[in-house]
Design a protein around this motif. Structure first.
Motif, PDB file in Angstrom:
ATOM      1  N   LYS A   1       0.780  -1.465  -0.217  1.00 47.39           N
ATOM      2  CA  LYS A   1       0.362   0.063   0.220  1.00 47.39           C
ATOM      3  C   LYS A   1       0.899   1.394  -0.130  1.00 47.39           C
ATOM      4  N   ILE A   2       0.683   2.110  -0.503  1.00 46.78           N
ATOM      5  CA  ILE A   2       1.070   3.610  -0.500  1.00 46.78           C
ATOM      6  C   ILE A   2       0.274   4.760  -0.387  1.00 46.78           C
ATOM      7  N   HIS A   3       1.538   5.731   0.500  1.00 50.23           N
ATOM      8  CA  HIS A   3       0.631   6.700   1.100  1.00 50.23           C
ATOM      9  C   HIS A   3       1.822   7.478   0.086  1.00 50.23           C
ATOM     10  N   PHE A   4       1.383   9.428   0.372  1.00 46.15           N
ATOM     11  CA  PHE A   4       2.069  10.414   0.134  1.00 46.15           C
ATOM     12  C   PHE A   4       1.431  11.627   0.861  1.00 46.15           C
ATOM     13  N   ALA A   5       2.456  12.360   0.758  1.00 50.39           N
ATOM     14  CA  ALA A   5       2.255  13.706   1.720  1.00 50.39           C
ATOM     15  C   ALA A   5       3.476  14.529   0.602  1.00 50.39           C
ATOM     16  N   PRO A   6       2.666  15.391   0.390  1.00 46.31           N
ATOM     17  CA  PRO A   6       3.875  16.641   0.056  1.00 46.31           C
ATOM     18  C   PRO A   6       3.995  17.784   0.623  1.00 46.31           C
ATOM     19  N   HIS A   7       5.503  17.683   0.325  1.00 43.64           N
ATOM     20  CA  HIS A   7       6.109  18.783   0.649  1.00 43.64           C
ATOM     21  C   HIS A   7       6.795  20.390  -0.243  1.00 43.64           C
ATOM     22  N   GLY A   8       5.595  21.120  -0.450  1.00 43.94           N
ATOM     23  CA  GLY A   8       5.927  21.774  -1.171  1.00 43.94           C
ATOM     24  C   GLY A   8       6.112  21.587  -3.069  1.00 43.94           C
ATOM     25  N   ALA A   9       5.613  22.542  -3.781  1.00 41.48           N
ATOM     26  CA  ALA A   9       5.467  22.698  -5.206  1.00 41.48           C
ATOM     27  C   ALA A   9       5.800  24.081  -5.641  1.00 41.48           C
ATOM     28  N   SER A  10       6.598  24.557  -6.508  1.00 36.66           N
ATOM     29  CA  SER A  10       7.492  25.250  -7.041  1.00 36.66           C
ATOM     30  C   SER A  10       8.136  25.820  -8.679  1.00 36.66           C
ATOM     31  N   THR A  11       7.350  26.301  -8.661  1.00 37.67           N
ATOM     32  CA  THR A  11       8.828  26.599 -10.483  1.00 37.67           C
ATOM     33  C   THR A  11       9.843  27.596 -10.645  1.00 37.67           C
TER      34      THR A  11
END
Length: 462
Positions: free
Chosen positions: A362-372
């Protein structure tokens, strides 16, 4: 203006001991934004800066956000352009603490083997030392003339090191108050100890945490080995597919929209860093390990990347334990250049992981920011005067460089306020930012103050 400028520079020199005292007071505050237990320390740092700005005549306040507070200050002049200075008071965690030679929040002056004096503390370079160069330059101007040479606003945030999710909404909500002619950001490096620079290219960032779970609990590897799915093995196999044998990222569409720097610019960079050993030598390395066909400095300043920032699972304490873990975790990041879409790259990464996930995992993702990624226009009206001011201070022609780091505020200021930024920093490649024993040269601090004194004068004259 020349006589006044010389007086202000002399004041900055004479006030250096007191400037260091104020910096040390700020460095003693453990304002680690990523750790909830330091929330009150972040607020203490914000209040400290508000009071310091108020002492210089700024109309300053601590502004609330859903996370850590912002510090906002304004000081108007009847003439000249309006600049918005940005910095951040929060710092990275200190782990691993055992590798520090002293308390990270008990700043000290250290004399290195070559006689260079450095300030050692968490945040010394990133970003408390850097932001205080600007504030101390303002102090020198006020001490001599009683006023600043142009209109100045200050915005200091407290979440840059932990994603900065509240910055863009704050900028948009306060756009009328924060609008200026140009933003000034002091969170970048010089290419070497003697060459001043303005960073005109930045990489963006996608941060992601991945957790893979298999069994309901850790298992005895003798009783379940081979038969039970091992999440560490699954995770390693997936991550190993993200780069090919030539160092290129294999995600579909990853390189869409990318344009390399012009040949003339790359030639200038090669003049600063003629070989990879010079770029990597200070950290004990000698050969570029990334994309084939690009030098180390080109990989850092103009190419995107994929990195595994941390990976864990199973038994990690002293000694040995024959365990088959139920869970494995990795923290990964992509550094992006202009033209890449951070959300599309996050989706491509998650798709790859899901496609390779075997049964019982099973997979879990957690985002930690996104910028160009972001490029500062080379023909902006403030770039040439600022480069000229830096050249005068350092006695060496100032250069335009790239940066391997990510400073999302540049793109966010452009989006929310519609203005460009000048990124003027005095950090060095061996400042050990984000690492144990972070440092900032006393010369970087002192000459940084003097540089900002000159830049403010140059921008005021237009």
């Amino acid at each position: 203006m020349t006589d006044t400028l010389n007086q202000v520079l002399a004041q900055a020199d004479a006030s250096l001991p007191r400037s260091l005292e104020r910096l040390f007071a700020l460095l003693r505050i453990p304002s680690i934004s990523a750790q909830p237990r330091h929330a009150s320390d972040c607020r203490t740092a914000a209040e400290w800066l508000r009071e310091d700005l108020a002492s210089l005549g700024f109309a300053s306040r601590v502004a609330e956000t859903p996370g850590h507070p912002m510090v906002v200050g304004h000081q108007e002049n009847a003439q000249g352009p309006h600049v918005l200075f940005y910095g951040h008071y929060d710092v990275q965690p200190t782990d691993p603490l055992a590798l520090w030679h002293s308390d990270p929040f008990d700043p000290r002056l250290v004399t290195e083997a070559d006689g260079r004096k450095v300030i050692v503390a968490r945040g010394a370079s990133d970003d408390k030392g850097q932001l205080m160069t600007f504030i101390e330059a303002c102090r020198a101007w006020k001490s001599v003339t009683g006023a600043l040479p142009l209109n100045v606003s200050v915005l200091i945030e407290g979440e840059e090191e932990s994603g900065g999710i509240n910055l863009l909404p704050f900028l948009k909500a306060n756009a009328a108050e924060l609008h200026a002619d140009v933003a000034l950001i002091c969170d970048t490096n010089m290419p070497n100890r003697t060459t001043p620079a303005i960073t005109t290219g930045l990489r963006g960032l996608v941060g992601e945490e991945v957790v893979i779970e298999c069994a309901t609990h850790d298992l005895h590897s003798g009783m379940y080995g081979n038969a039970a799915r091992n999440p560490i093995e699954v995770l390693c196999k997936i991550l190993a597919t993200i780069r090919d044998e030539n160092g290129r990222v294999t995600l579909p569409g990853f390189y869409d929209g990318i344009v390399d720097a012009p040949d003339a610019v790359r030639a200038q960079w090669r003049g600063l860093y003629p070989d990879d050993a010079e770029t990597l030598g200070p950290v004990g390395l000698s050969l570029a390990a990334g994309e084939t066909g690009y030098s180390a400095i080109e990989q850092i300043w103009m190419r995107p990347t994929f990195e595994i920032n941390g990976i864990s699972g199973g038994y990690e304490d002293d000694g040995f334990k024959t365990v088959l873990p139920a869970r494995a975790m990795a923290k990964i990041s992509f550094r992006l250049v202009p033209g890449q879409d951070p959300l599309a790259i996050r989706d491509a990464f998650r798709t790859r992981v899901k496609e390779m996930l075997p049964p019982d995992a099973k997979i879990h993702f957690a985002p930690h920011g996104a910028s160009t990624g972001f490029a500062v226009p080379a023909d902006g009206p403030y770039l040439a005067p600022a480069l000229g001011a830096l050249t005068q201070e350092w006695g060496v022609p100032a250069v335009a460089i790239g940066s391997g780091g990510s400073i999302p505020v540049v793109a966010e200021i452009k989006e929310a306020l519609g203005i460009d930024s000048l990124l003027v920093g005095f950090a060095q490649s061996d400042d050990r930012i984000h690492s144990p024993n972070e440092q900032y040269g006393v010369e970087s601090f002192h000459r940084g103050i003097r540089s900002w004194v000159r830049v403010l004068a140059a921008l005021a004259q237009g």
